[in-house]
Structures are given as structure tokens and as C-alpha cells.
Enzyme design. Structure first.
Site, PDB file in Angstrom:
ATOM      1  N   SER A   1       0.829  -1.320  -0.153  1.00 28.40           N
ATOM      2  CA  SER A   1       0.041  -0.130   0.192  1.00 28.40           C
ATOM      3  C   SER A   1       0.905   1.164   0.008  1.00 28.40           C
ATOM      4  O   SER A   1       0.349   2.232  -0.181  1.00 28.40           O
ATOM      5  CB  SER A   1      -0.964  -0.022   1.150  1.00 28.40           C
ATOM      6  OG  SER A   1      -0.153   0.131   2.356  1.00 28.40           O
TER       7      SER A   1
ATOM      8  N   LYS B   1      -5.862   4.390   8.405  1.00 26.92           N
ATOM      9  CA  LYS B   1      -4.706   5.319   7.991  1.00 26.92           C
ATOM     10  C   LYS B   1      -5.144   6.823   7.858  1.00 26.92           C
ATOM     11  O   LYS B   1      -4.334   7.703   8.469  1.00 26.92           O
ATOM     12  CB  LYS B   1      -4.445   4.900   6.681  1.00 26.92           C
ATOM     13  CG  LYS B   1      -3.776   3.410   6.643  1.00 26.92           C
ATOM     14  CD  LYS B   1      -3.640   3.063   5.245  1.00 26.92           C
ATOM     15  CE  LYS B   1      -3.232   1.643   4.989  1.00 26.92           C
ATOM     16  NZ  LYS B   1      -2.597   1.117   3.741  1.00 26.92           N
TER      17      LYS B   1
END
Length: 818
Positions: free
Chosen positions: A656, A699
Site C-alpha cells: 500500500s 490510516k
């Protein structure tokens, strides 16, 4: 930047009142009937339970907390309640082979009756047989036999005595037996007189004496034969009397159990054993070996044990097919054991000490086991496979298989096995068994796959409300109001990580229901409101976020260096998720890149230090493919680029951050600073397309918390893949900050959009001649790479080729690491 900004209404899917217009509170909906959100699993389970064929056992697959164990227990119990009750099983003594007890089957409840009938039979025999032997007829016949032998023996002795007198000997009986004494004129010879006899006379007398002794031996041999015959006659007499006394009792038992050939044979064997081998303990029960003290063997201590019945499996109180859930799946709990009785310097056992295991109790029904528990025991899994493969349940102690010297032990007759085994385990265990154990595919042909999420449809919202109603009723909790239910549904979507999904990890949902109800109770509220659910979530988060706060503190104190303002060349804020004891949270990481002239390619420092996982390594290798395809079509890629996660020491996994790593490399090559007020997540493919990632909500929240701690400036935000927009379930605090313009969320589709957001400079599109517009990001990158190639050509004197690599190839002469 405005075209990439995500509107606040898309940052979380709020549960509106009109979606819950079917109730004011959870009291208004019926309790949950059945199971929700697992249609595939339900259909698979129905099929697995309906088919009755070898090998169609069931493996229930799913992550923890999806309710699979609860569902399996409920559906199997419901089905089993209407199933047939299996037979009882008994172990009985094997008179033909004492070490191999026999297994007999009887209808449910008849095993207990048979056991009691045998106890009563032996009890009656212990009274009836002694009485039969107390009759005068028995004593008269016995005495007649004894007297007949004695008379015959007396006659033989009288004849021998007369013959001895005629030969000049007197036959006398002494404590040591009969002796022959020489006589003369009716008086025994003295030793002196005997010595004075002529030698010829003495020899003749000695010869006569030897003949008399020989005849005496023959007489006693005849007596022993007579005595043996007499004993046989007495034994036959006793047998006749015992049969006469026991016959009616056994006839009654034989008539009762005539439908069961095995029991008929057993009863006949019992009668034969009593009359032929064990009659003495019935004739004289008060002095029988049954009363012998230790240290005699168990057979001596209890001479009646062989006539007992070991009621091995008793289904008299069962209301259907058995459902056995074995929480402790070790070998002996599953497959039974043969117990031993400790005596002085020895261990003894018999067939009455054979104990059943879960597989015997479940025979004719269902056995539910946790796969991890079964696999944890080194012997349980192998034995379970053998039992299912050969359809037999065997009782055997583990030690019998691994002793260096074989010992005598029982070998109970196997019981035919007809059981449906249901294993419950994780996907990892399922795939390991499927790929590594060839028997697994043959024995567990039905896979019941539980999902962690379900669609957020109106019907499933009703089912969620019914689930909450069931929990509140069962646990006697306060019911949820519409606002409380709406907040719980939003939590369900957050758990699933998707706006249009609901989590089926009902264990976690149940915990929030319980905790929110506790806060409502503490406040004295009539119902659980949204504020109580929010309070439960906050308190749970507070209990679990010690590590998160420690990291946040280090970032605030600049012990962990994270910039949230300004611009830096070759540096970008990446995002990752930390898992800590069931609590997950996001945090930023400074990703830096240094590029310089060389042929090392893209070097991942984490990989070089063995701190990189395989997926992360793949992501970095993908960057090399993108750079080569983008900038090495007309020249070699003479580049060494080193990338790393600064101040990260726990290892890196996942791809990611690959887009952030690419932005850092492009920034370093273009000598173009990137905005530190923005953080980035998203993976990238070789064509520069941004791909979705997991944990995007955590996140964003992690970077927001850092920005908040250091001071919100109004231009801070996070860049995410556009595919992740419908995964966002951000908390209220971030929604408020976005509404007020103090924080921003951007969604992009490709690298070009991302680098433009971070640098404020257009990425640049190639013209017809293949060059990029002057001043664009890619033009600056291309110029730097050409400079590197010129420098490399001048340093090695080989022009554009080295080591056989042609112009335009991607030069990866050094290690390419991730």
C-alpha cells in the site's frame, strides 16, 4: 486540487432515520430466527447435513467471531432433535478369548435393562444353586458314589491283605502308607531272626515282598481311577443339579433376548462357564474367592466380574440423534480408554473398565470439534481419520502402540461407526489440510464457508435489529432506540471496512451491545441511545490504545520525525496500519528516496536488512517496471535509487506504500519538493494506475491525529485511491474538520494525479516527439536520467551499452530489492 477532493457526505455512510422506519426501538422487531448474512454457508451446511454418504463430513471455515460455532451448534441440535435415537452399546466378557471383549448392540434403554437383568440373574443364581445342593437327594447320591468307591477299594485291600498273609507277610498301615512285614507262626520276624535265615529263603521273601508292593501300587492306581470316575460322576451330578436350578432362570433370559443372537450365544456361554468352570463360587458363595484379600488379581478378588455387563453407551434418555461438542479434543476424550486398577506392585484391568470417548457417544449422530484442538494432539487427528476411513470406533490406549516390549492388554471389539463429524477452523487450517493431507479431501468433502461481511440492504438492517433484540432478551439488557441502533449499524459497516457492507463478526458486535447497555444502565436511561454506543466505542478504544498514544507522543515530541508542513525533496508521508491485541490504528511513516548515478536499480533498504515482506518486495519491483516503461524507452535507465521507511524497525509488509515510494523517487529525480502536509496511501501497478488498499479509514484517522496534535493548518489531508472512497467510515471529529475546511481527503486514479497534488507541478504528457513539456515533473525526471547516462558513459567509456545490455533496456545490474 478541488476536483480530487472527496465531499464530506461520502466520508461515512450515515444510517438515516428512514432506513430504520420499521421500528422505534428494538423491542418492536421480532427476535432473530435463524442466522443472517451467511446464505452460502447456510446452504452448504444444509447440503452437508442432508447427505448421508461416506466422506461427506463437514469443515466449517471462517475467521473468529463470525458466529460459526454458535450457528453450527444451533442448526445441528435442531436437526438432531428429530433424528432417530441410536442403539445402546455394551461390552461383555468373551469366554472364547478373554482379551477381546465383545460389543453388543441393543435398542435405546435396553442396555440398562440387560445390565440389570444380568445382575439379577447372578444374584438369583447365588441363592438358587446353593439351595439345590442342600437337598438330601444330592447328598445321598454323592455319598452313594463315594461309598461305592470306598467299598471297592476296601475289597481290593482285603484281597491284597489275604494274599500277603498267604505269602508270609502282614500288611500294616502307617502314617507313611502301607508296609509289608514278614511273619512266622503269626509273629513278625525280628531283625536277628531274619538275618539268620538262609540266603535263598531271604531272597524268596524279598521277591514276594516286591510282588506285593507292585500289587499295592496297582491297587492304588485302580483306586485313583475309581476316584477320578467318582469325581466325574459327582461333577456331572453337580452339573445336572446346577442346570436343574439355573435352567428356568436362563430359559427366561433366553426367551427375553431371543431376538439378539449375540446375547443368546453369550447367555449360553455364561451357563456353560458356571456349570463347567465356576460352579464352586455359586455352591459356597460365603467362602468363594470373591472374598479373597489383596494381593490377589482382580479375577480372584471378584470371581463374578465376568458375568457383569459394561454399559458402554446408554441412550435411554436421548431425545433424538446425539450431538456431542467436545471442548477438550485430546486423544482419550475423543476415542475412550482402558482404565487400570492399581494394586500392590501391579496394574490390572478388565472389560468393565473400558470407557467411551466423544466419538462413541456421538455414534449415530453428530460430533462437533474445533480443528485446531484436534490437530494440537499428535495422535487425535490420525486416529480420527482412521475411524472415519474404516468406519469403526476402536478403544485403544496410546501406550500400547509405542511400548518397546509388547504387553498383554485388552483388545475390545470395534464398534461400527456412523457419525457426521463437523470440524470448525480458520481458513489457514483448511487450506493447509487440503493441500498437505491427501486423506482430508476424501473425508471432508463439504466446505461451509463463513464470510466476515454481508450487504447493507434493508432486509439485513431488519435482521441486525432482530439480532440486537435477541441479545437484549437473552442477556436481559436494555433495548436500543432507533438512534442507538443506527450508530451500531454504522459500527458494523466500519468493522467490515465497507460503506455498503455490514460486519458478520457478531462476537464483536455483541460486545458493543453489552457495553453500550451497561453505560445506558449507569445513566438510568430507558433505552440505549447513540451516545451510549459512542461512549462504549470510546471507552473500548481508550482501553486498547496505550501503544497508539505512546507513538503519538513520540511524534509530537519529534522523537519520531514526521513533518506535517512544508515541502521536502525525496520525502513523502506514507501510511500503514498497526495491529496490537485486537486494536488496529493507522500511523504515518516518513518514506525517503535518494537517487544517484549508478546501475544499482531500485534498492529497498528494508529488503536488504531482511525487514521487508514478500508483498512489499513485489510492490517495489513493480516500481522498477513503471520507471523502465516510462523513462527507458530510448535510453538505458542508469539509475540507483534507495528507498526506506525512516525510523521503522518492526519490518514492512504490504504494497500500500508503493505509490508513496514512487512519488519519493520521482521527487528525488526531479529535484522537486513534495508537500509534507499531505499523506499518501495506495499501491501502484506497472502502468502507473493507483490500486485500492486496506485499512484506509484507520490510516486517515492516524494522520489526522498527528496533524491535530501538531496543529491543524487547514491545508493538511490524505490522498487515497478513488476505489477506496466507498470504504470510508470516518469518525465524527474528522467529518467536522472536513466540513470546516481544516482537513481534506483526496481521491486519485493514477500516478500523474498524485504527483501533481504533492508537488503542485503538472506531471506532464509526452508530445508527438516523445518529450515532456518543459518544467513538468516528468520532463525534469527525464532530464536527470539523461544526465546520469552521460555520466555513466563517460566513466566507463562504453557508451550506452554495458555487459551486453542494449540501448533502451532497464539496467538492473545491481540487486533489485524491496
Amino acid at each position: 486540487m478541488e476536483k480530487y477532493r472527496i465531499p464530506v457526505e461520502k466520508l461515512r455512510r450515515v444510517c438515516r432515520d428512514e432506513e430504520l422506519d420499521f421500528c422505534r426501538t428494538t423491542e418492536d422487531v421480532p427476535p432473530l430466527d435463524g442466522f443472517i448474512g451467511q446464505e452460502r454457508a447456510v446452504r452448504s451446511m444444509q447440503f452437508g447435513l442432508s447427505i448421508n454418504a461416506p466422506g461427506y463430513n463437514i469443515f466449517v471455515v471462517g475467521p473468529p467471531g463470525t458466529g460459526k460455532s454458535t450457528y453450527v451448534q444451533a442448526v445441528v441440535s435442531q436437526l438432531a432433535a428429530g433424528g432417530p435415537v441410536p442403539n445402546d452399546w455394551c461390552y461383555i466378557y468373551n469366554f472364547a478369548d478373554h482379551d477381546r471383549p465383545l460389543a453388543v448392540s441393543l435398542p435405546p434403554g435396553e442396555g440398562r435393562v440387560f445390565q440389570k437383568d444380568m445382575e439379577e440373574l447372578i444374584s438369583d443364581l447365588r441363592v438358587t444353586i446353593p439351595k439345590a445342593f442342600e437337598s438330601g437327594d444330592y447328598e445321598e447320591k454323592k455319598n452313594s458314589i463315594v461309598q461305592s468307591v470306598q467299598q471297592k477299594m476296601g475289597g481290593y485291600l482285603q484281597a491284597l491283605e489275604a494274599e500277603a498273609l498267604e505269602a508270609g507277610f502282614d500288611m500294616k498301615q502307617t502314617p507313611r502308607g502301607f508296609i509289608f512285614i514278614p511273619v512266622k507262626d503269626g509273629k513278625p520276624f525280628s531283625p536277628e531272626d531274619y538275618e539268620q535265615l538262609p540266603g535263598q529263603v531271604r531272597r524268596e521273601m524279598e521277591e514276594k515282598g516286591r510282588k506285593l508292593h507292585k500289587k499295592l501300587e496297582n491297587t492304588f492306581h485302580t483306586y485313583r481311577m475309581l476316584e477320578k470316575q467318582a469325581n466325574e460322576q459327582i461333577a456331572e451330578l453337580e452339573k445336572e443339579i446346577a442346570l436343574f436350578a439355573a435352567g428356568p432362570l436362563f430359559d427366561k433370559m433366553l426367551e427375553k433376548y431371543k431376538k439378539y443372537p449375540a446375547i443368546v450365544d453369550y447367555l449360553k456361554a455364561v451357563l456353560k462357564d458356571i456349570t463347567n468352570n465356576n460352579l464352586e463360587i455359586f455352591k459356597n458363595p460365603g467362602s468363594a474367592a470373591a472374598n479373597m484379600p489383596l494381593p490377589f488379581s482382580q479375577e480372584e478378588v471378584d470371581s463374578y466380574f465376568r458375568y457383569r455387563v459394561n454399559l458402554f453407551i446408554n441412550n435411554e434418555k436421548s431425545g433424538g440423534a446425539p450431538v456431542v461438542i467436545e471442548p477438550s479434543s485430546n486423544y482419550y476424550n475423543l476415542f475412550g480408554k482402558i482404565e487400570y486398577r492399581s494394586q500392590i506392585f501391579s496394574l490390572n484391568t478388565d472389560f468393565t473398565m473400558i470407557k467411551p470417548g466423544a466419538i462413541h457417544r456421538a455414534n449415530g449422530g453428530y460430533l462437533i470439534l474445533q480443528a485446531q484442538d484436534v490437530l494440537s494432539d499428535p495422535f487425535a487427528w490420525v486416529t480420527l481419520k482412521k475411524s472415519l476411513k474404516y468406519r469403526q470406533a476402536i478403544v485403544e490406549n496410546i501406550g500400547e502402540q509405542y511400548r518397546l516390549v509388547p504387553t498383554v492388554s485388552l483388545r475390545p471389539e470395534p464398534i461400527p461407526l456412523n457419525v457426521k463429524v463437523i470440524l470448525i477452523g480458520s481458513p489457514l487450517l483448511y487450506y493447509l489440510l487440503y493441500n498437505l493431507d491427501e486423506d482430508f479431501q476424501k473425508l471432508f468433502k463439504v466446505r461451509v464457508d463463513f464470510d466476515t461481511e454481508m450487504p447493507r440492504t434493508p432486509e439485513n438492517l431488519r435482521q441486525y435489529a432482530s439480532f440486537v433484540n435477541s441479545v437484549c432478551r437473552r442477556e436481559n439488557l436494555k433495548h436500543f432506540s432507533r438512534s442507538g441502533l443506527a450508530r451500531l449499524i454504522e459500527y458494523g459497516s466500519r468493522l467490515s471496512g465497507r460503506q455498503n457492507k455490514l460486519s458478520t463478526r457478531f462476537n464483536e458486535v455483541f460486545e458493543i451491545v453489552y457495553e453500550a447497555a451497561a453505560w445506558a444502565q449507569a445513566e438510568g436511561s430507558g433505552y440505549v441511545e447513540a451516545s451510549h454506543v459512542e461512549k462504549a466505542l470510546e471507552e473500548r478504544n481508550y482501553r486498547s490504545r496505550r501503544l497508539e498514544e505512546k507513538i503519538q507522543e513520540l511524534i509530537t515530541q519529534d522523537k519520531i520525525l514526521i513533518d506535517v508542513s512544508g515541502s521536502v525533496v525525496g520525502q513523502v508521508n506514507g501510511l500503514y496500519v498497526v495491529e496490537s491485541g485486537g486494536h488496529s490504528f493507522g500511523r504515518p511513516a516518513k518514506i525517503t528516496a535518494r537517487t544517484y548515478m549508478g546501475r544499482g536499480g531500485v534498492i529497498n533498504i528494508e529488503r536488504e536488512t531482511r525487514m521487508s515482506g514478500s508483498i512489499h518486495s513485489k510492490g517495489v519491483l513493480t516500481l522498477a517496471g513503471y520507471l523502465g516503461g516510462k523513462f527507458a524507452q530510448d535510453k538505458p535507465l542508469g539509475l540507483t535509487a534507495q528507498i526506506t521507511f525512516e525510523q521503522l524497525y518492526d519490518g514492512v509488509e504490504g504494497d500500500s506504500a508503493s505509490s508513496a515510494e514512487l512519488y519519493a523517487i520521482l521527487s528525488s529525480l526531479a529535484d522537486l519538493p513534495l508537500k509534507q502536509n499531505l499523506a499518501v496511501t495506495g499501491s501502484v501497478n506497472q502502468f502507473g494506475e493507483i490500486q485500492p488498499v486496506g485499512g484506509v479509514t484507520e490510516k486517515i484517522e492516524g494522520f489526522f491525529d498527528v496533524c491535530k496534535a501538531k496543529g491543524l493548518s487547514g491545508d493538511q489531508g490524505v490522498i487515497i485511491p478513488v476505489q477506496n472512497v466507498d470504504d470510508l467510515m470516518l469518525r465524527d471529529e474528522i467529518l467536522d474538520a472536513v466540513k470546516k475546511g481544516r482537513f481534506h481527503i483526496y481521491a486519485i486514479r493514477n500516478v500523474e494525479e498524485g504527483i501533481e497534488l504533492l508537488s503542485g507541478v503538472p506531471a506532464g504528457k509526452p508530445g508527438e516527439d516523445g518529450t515532456y513539456p518543459e518544467g513538468s515533473v516528468f520532463a525534469r525526471v527525464d532530464r536527470k536520467l539523461r544526465e546520469y547516462n552521460k555520466g555513466l558513459a563517460g566513466s566507463d567509456g562504453t557508451g550506452a551499452e554495458k555487459d551486453g545490455k542494449k540501448n533502451g533496456s532497464l539496467d538492473l545490474a545491481g540487486p533489485v530489492r524491496v
